[in-house]
Design a protein around this motif. Sequence first.
Motif, mmCIF file in Angstrom:
data_model
loop_
_atom_site.group_PDB
_atom_site.id
_atom_site.type_symbol
_atom_site.label_atom_id
_atom_site.label_comp_id
_atom_site.label_asym_id
_atom_site.label_seq_id
_atom_site.Cartn_x
_atom_site.Cartn_y
_atom_site.Cartn_z
ATOM 1 N N THR A 1 -20.060 7.660 4.805
ATOM 2 C CA THR A 1 -19.104 8.371 3.611
ATOM 3 C C THR A 1 -19.121 7.243 2.313
ATOM 4 O O THR A 1 -19.438 5.902 2.575
ATOM 5 N N ILE A 2 -18.796 7.703 1.318
ATOM 6 C CA ILE A 2 -18.685 6.929 0.118
ATOM 7 C C ILE A 2 -17.659 7.690 -0.929
ATOM 8 O O ILE A 2 -17.846 8.989 -0.850
ATOM 9 N N ASN A 3 -16.889 7.019 -1.599
ATOM 10 C CA ASN A 3 -15.978 7.713 -2.699
ATOM 11 C C ASN A 3 -16.648 7.814 -4.005
ATOM 12 O O ASN A 3 -17.703 7.143 -4.053
ATOM 13 N N PRO A 4 -16.371 8.766 -4.659
ATOM 14 C CA PRO A 4 -17.025 9.116 -5.997
ATOM 15 C C PRO A 4 -17.187 7.914 -6.691
ATOM 16 O O PRO A 4 -18.316 7.912 -7.610
ATOM 17 N N TYR A 5 -16.148 7.015 -6.752
ATOM 18 C CA TYR A 5 -16.520 5.978 -7.690
ATOM 19 C C TYR A 5 -17.767 4.733 -7.266
ATOM 20 O O TYR A 5 -18.570 4.556 -8.102
ATOM 21 N N GLY A 6 -17.681 4.866 -5.847
ATOM 22 C CA GLY A 6 -18.956 4.485 -5.529
ATOM 23 C C GLY A 6 -20.525 5.026 -5.911
ATOM 24 O O GLY A 6 -21.375 4.365 -6.229
ATOM 25 N N VAL A 7 -20.282 6.637 -6.070
ATOM 26 C CA VAL A 7 -21.307 7.119 -6.314
ATOM 27 C C VAL A 7 -21.890 6.675 -7.748
ATOM 28 O O VAL A 7 -22.842 6.723 -8.036
ATOM 29 N N VAL A 8 -20.786 6.798 -8.416
ATOM 30 C CA VAL A 8 -20.955 6.295 -10.001
ATOM 31 C C VAL A 8 -21.408 5.035 -9.973
ATOM 32 O O VAL A 8 -22.358 4.786 -10.964
ATOM 33 N N GLN A 9 -21.064 4.130 -9.337
ATOM 34 C CA GLN A 9 -21.540 2.795 -9.485
ATOM 35 C C GLN A 9 -22.983 2.572 -9.171
ATOM 36 O O GLN A 9 -23.720 2.111 -9.755
ATOM 37 N N ILE A 10 -23.343 3.489 -8.138
ATOM 38 C CA ILE A 10 -24.766 3.428 -7.611
ATOM 39 C C ILE A 10 -25.664 4.123 -8.914
ATOM 40 O O ILE A 10 -26.646 3.785 -9.320
ATOM 41 N N GLY A 11 -25.109 5.167 -9.613
ATOM 42 C CA GLY A 11 -25.592 5.746 -10.769
ATOM 43 C C GLY A 11 -26.023 4.712 -11.877
ATOM 44 O O GLY A 11 -27.014 4.690 -12.494
ATOM 45 N N LYS A 12 -24.979 3.760 -12.039
ATOM 46 C CA LYS A 12 -24.935 2.865 -13.120
ATOM 47 C C LYS A 12 -26.101 1.908 -12.728
ATOM 48 O O LYS A 12 -26.823 1.371 -13.797
ATOM 49 N N LEU A 13 -26.105 1.607 -11.538
ATOM 50 C CA LEU A 13 -27.003 0.664 -11.153
ATOM 51 C C LEU A 13 -28.701 1.015 -11.584
ATOM 52 O O LEU A 13 -29.235 0.135 -12.111
ATOM 53 N N PHE A 14 -28.617 2.346 -11.277
ATOM 54 C CA PHE A 14 -30.015 2.733 -11.512
ATOM 55 C C PHE A 14 -30.401 2.974 -12.994
ATOM 56 O O PHE A 14 -31.420 2.505 -13.379
ATOM 57 N N ILE A 15 -29.523 3.584 -13.607
ATOM 58 C CA ILE A 15 -29.697 3.980 -14.975
ATOM 59 C C ILE A 15 -29.465 2.854 -16.027
ATOM 60 O O ILE A 15 -30.174 2.625 -16.891
ATOM 61 N N ASN A 16 -28.609 1.897 -15.690
ATOM 62 C CA ASN A 16 -28.304 0.942 -16.657
ATOM 63 C C ASN A 16 -28.947 -0.640 -16.288
ATOM 64 O O ASN A 16 -28.880 -1.519 -16.894
ATOM 65 N N GLY A 17 -29.182 -0.604 -14.925
ATOM 66 C CA GLY A 17 -29.793 -1.856 -14.394
ATOM 67 C C GLY A 17 -28.687 -2.648 -14.170
ATOM 68 O O GLY A 17 -29.270 -4.030 -14.246
ATOM 69 N N ILE A 18 -27.433 -2.630 -13.881
ATOM 70 C CA ILE A 18 -26.414 -3.570 -13.794
ATOM 71 C C ILE A 18 -25.360 -3.183 -12.677
ATOM 72 O O ILE A 18 -25.464 -2.063 -12.290
ATOM 73 N N TYR A 19 -24.862 -4.364 -12.278
ATOM 74 C CA TYR A 19 -23.869 -4.065 -11.202
ATOM 75 C C TYR A 19 -22.456 -3.999 -12.088
ATOM 76 O O TYR A 19 -22.085 -4.842 -12.522
ATOM 77 N N ASP A 20 -22.065 -2.636 -12.145
ATOM 78 C CA ASP A 20 -20.743 -2.350 -13.197
ATOM 79 C C ASP A 20 -19.693 -2.167 -12.251
ATOM 80 O O ASP A 20 -19.591 -1.151 -11.696
ATOM 81 N N ALA A 21 -18.653 -3.255 -12.184
ATOM 82 C CA ALA A 21 -17.618 -3.028 -11.318
ATOM 83 C C ALA A 21 -16.443 -2.573 -12.185
ATOM 84 O O ALA A 21 -15.101 -2.628 -11.702
ATOM 85 N N SER A 22 -16.594 -2.209 -13.412
ATOM 86 C CA SER A 22 -15.361 -1.649 -14.026
ATOM 87 C C SER A 22 -14.769 -0.256 -13.646
ATOM 88 O O SER A 22 -15.542 0.666 -12.916
ATOM 89 N N LYS A 23 -13.583 -0.047 -13.707
ATOM 90 C CA LYS A 23 -12.861 0.904 -13.156
ATOM 91 C C LYS A 23 -11.528 1.048 -13.672
ATOM 92 O O LYS A 23 -10.806 0.213 -14.370
ATOM 93 N N LEU A 24 -10.955 2.445 -13.633
ATOM 94 C CA LEU A 24 -9.648 2.835 -14.116
ATOM 95 C C LEU A 24 -8.757 2.537 -12.694
ATOM 96 O O LEU A 24 -9.133 3.099 -11.598
ATOM 97 N N VAL A 25 -7.647 2.083 -13.049
ATOM 98 C CA VAL A 25 -6.402 1.976 -11.720
ATOM 99 C C VAL A 25 -5.410 2.454 -12.201
ATOM 100 O O VAL A 25 -5.005 2.229 -13.105
ATOM 101 N N ALA A 26 -4.764 3.371 -11.439
ATOM 102 C CA ALA A 26 -3.509 3.937 -11.568
ATOM 103 C C ALA A 26 -2.354 3.132 -11.006
ATOM 104 O O ALA A 26 -2.250 2.771 -10.190
ATOM 105 N N ILE A 27 -1.515 3.006 -12.150
ATOM 106 C CA ILE A 27 -0.374 1.980 -11.922
ATOM 107 C C ILE A 27 0.847 2.949 -11.771
ATOM 108 O O ILE A 27 1.313 3.620 -12.601
ATOM 109 N N THR A 28 1.403 2.922 -10.610
ATOM 110 C CA THR A 28 2.112 3.939 -10.225
ATOM 111 C C THR A 28 3.346 3.543 -9.346
ATOM 112 O O THR A 28 3.600 2.095 -9.093
#
Length: 453
Positions: free
Chosen positions: A245-272
Motif C-alpha cells: 500500500t502507499i498513500n497518494p503523497y508517496g505516489v506523487v513523491q515517486i513521480g517527482k523523483l522520476f520526472i525531476n530527478g530529486i527527492y522532494d519531501a515538500s508537503k502541505l500539512v493541515a493544522i487542525t
Amino acid sequence: MSKQVKLKKGFDIRLIGKAEKKVGDYQPVKTFAIKPTDFIGMQRPKVLVKEGDTVKAGTPILIDKKLEKVKYVAPVSGEIVEIKRGDKRKLLEIKILADGEINFENFDKLTSSEIKSASRESIIDKLTVSGVWPQIIQRPYGIVANPEDSPRDIFISGFDSHPLAPDYDYLLKGQSNYFQAGIDALKKLTKGKVYLGLSSDEKSAELASIQGVETTGFSGPHPAGNVGVQIHHVAPINKGEILWTINPYGVVQIGKLFINGIYDASKLVAITGSEVKNPSYAQTYIGSCVDSYVAGNTKSNNLRVVSGNVLTGEKINSDGYLGFYQHQLTIIPEGDYYEFLGWMKPTADKLSFHKALGLLSFLFPKKEYALDSNERGEPRAFVQTGVFEKVTPMDIYPVYLLKAIMAEDFDEMEELGIYEVVEEDLALCEFVDVSKHPVQQLIRKGIELIQYS
C-alpha cells in the motif's frame, strides 16, 4: 469508477477545527527530524552520519540493518545538529538544521515512456537509493515493504476519513502529472493490479482521470478511507499473500523523483483542532518541527499536540516533530482533570457513539464538538456490548480477535483475521470501548506475535 462500495458500519467523529483550504502565514521552520520510531518493524537502525555533517535533501542518513538496501534520507539540506538517543542508547531522532535554500542530491530523470519501458529491477533500485521506498507499506503487518518481495497487488486510498483529515484534492492540487508518473512506476512492481479507492461523496478533480488503475468508489462513515477496509471489500488478503500500500503523497513523491530527478519531501500539512486559532495548511517538508505552528496560534496553554489525527496519531511536545507519514497536526485541550459522574449529567456537548444516560449527542448527528483528551474512565473488565462490530465494516469479529491476542492463541488469531488489519482499522473500537482497552496496542502485539513466530 468500475465499482461502488457503500459502507454502513463505522462512525464519523465530527470535531471543531477543520483546516481552511488556504496556506497560513507561519514562521519558517528551522529544524526537521527523521524518527526511526515512525517506521514500524525497524529494529536495528544504523546511523550513517554524525553531528556536524552537512547533507543535501536525498542524502542517506539512516538504514535498517535488516533491510540495508532501503535508504532513509534527509528531507532537507543542512547540518546534522543532534542525534538524539534514549534509554539503552535507543535512537530517537536525527535532527537537521535546514538551509535557507534547499539543495538536492541529483538522480537520473526519466520520461513517461522511459518509465514504462524500464525494468522492475531498475525502478526498485532507484526508489530504494533515493529514500522514496519507505512510503511503500506491506500488508500483512503494516511494515516498510521488502524490495525482494513481489506483491499480489498494490492499493492506494485516495481520501482520508479520519477526524479533521486533510483534503487530499487540496494536497495534490496541480500534481496529477506526478501522480500519473508514480502510478506508471508502481505498475512495474506487481504482476497484479494497482487499485485506487476514491470517495463517492466527494469527487476528486486530481485523481479521477488517472490511467492504469482500477478505481473503486467508497461511501459511508469512517473508516471508509482506510486502505485496509478498502482491501477487504475489493480483493481481500489471504494467508501467505503479500500486498503493498502507499498513500497518494508517496505516489506523487515517486513521480517527482522520476520526472525531476530529486527527492522532494515538500508537503502541505493541515493544522487542525479546536484549540487552533486559524486552522489552515502549512507548506513544509517531511519531519517538520511543529513549534512554528503552535506558538501564538492556540487559544490556551494546556494542550494535547498530536502528530496526525486524534484516533491514530502520536502525542508530541509543542516543539516536537511531525511523523514521516503524517499530513496533519491536531491540537485539542488536554483532558487532565477528573469529572465526578460526568457521564450522568445531561449534556449535548460530549460526543458518544452510545445512547448513554446524559449523553445526548445522538440527537444532533451533524454537530461538531470540541473534545479533549480525557478518557473518562480507566481500564476494567472486558464488557461485550456488540458495539465493536457496529463500527468495523469488515467481516471479522473484533472482540474475539482481541481475546485471542490476549490469550496468545495463534490459530485463533489467524482464523479471526489478524492478517487483514493494522492498528488504524480498529482504532474506532478503542474510541467506543466502554472498557477502555488499548485496542491498537493489542492489535500491534498480535501482529508481532504472528510476524515473529
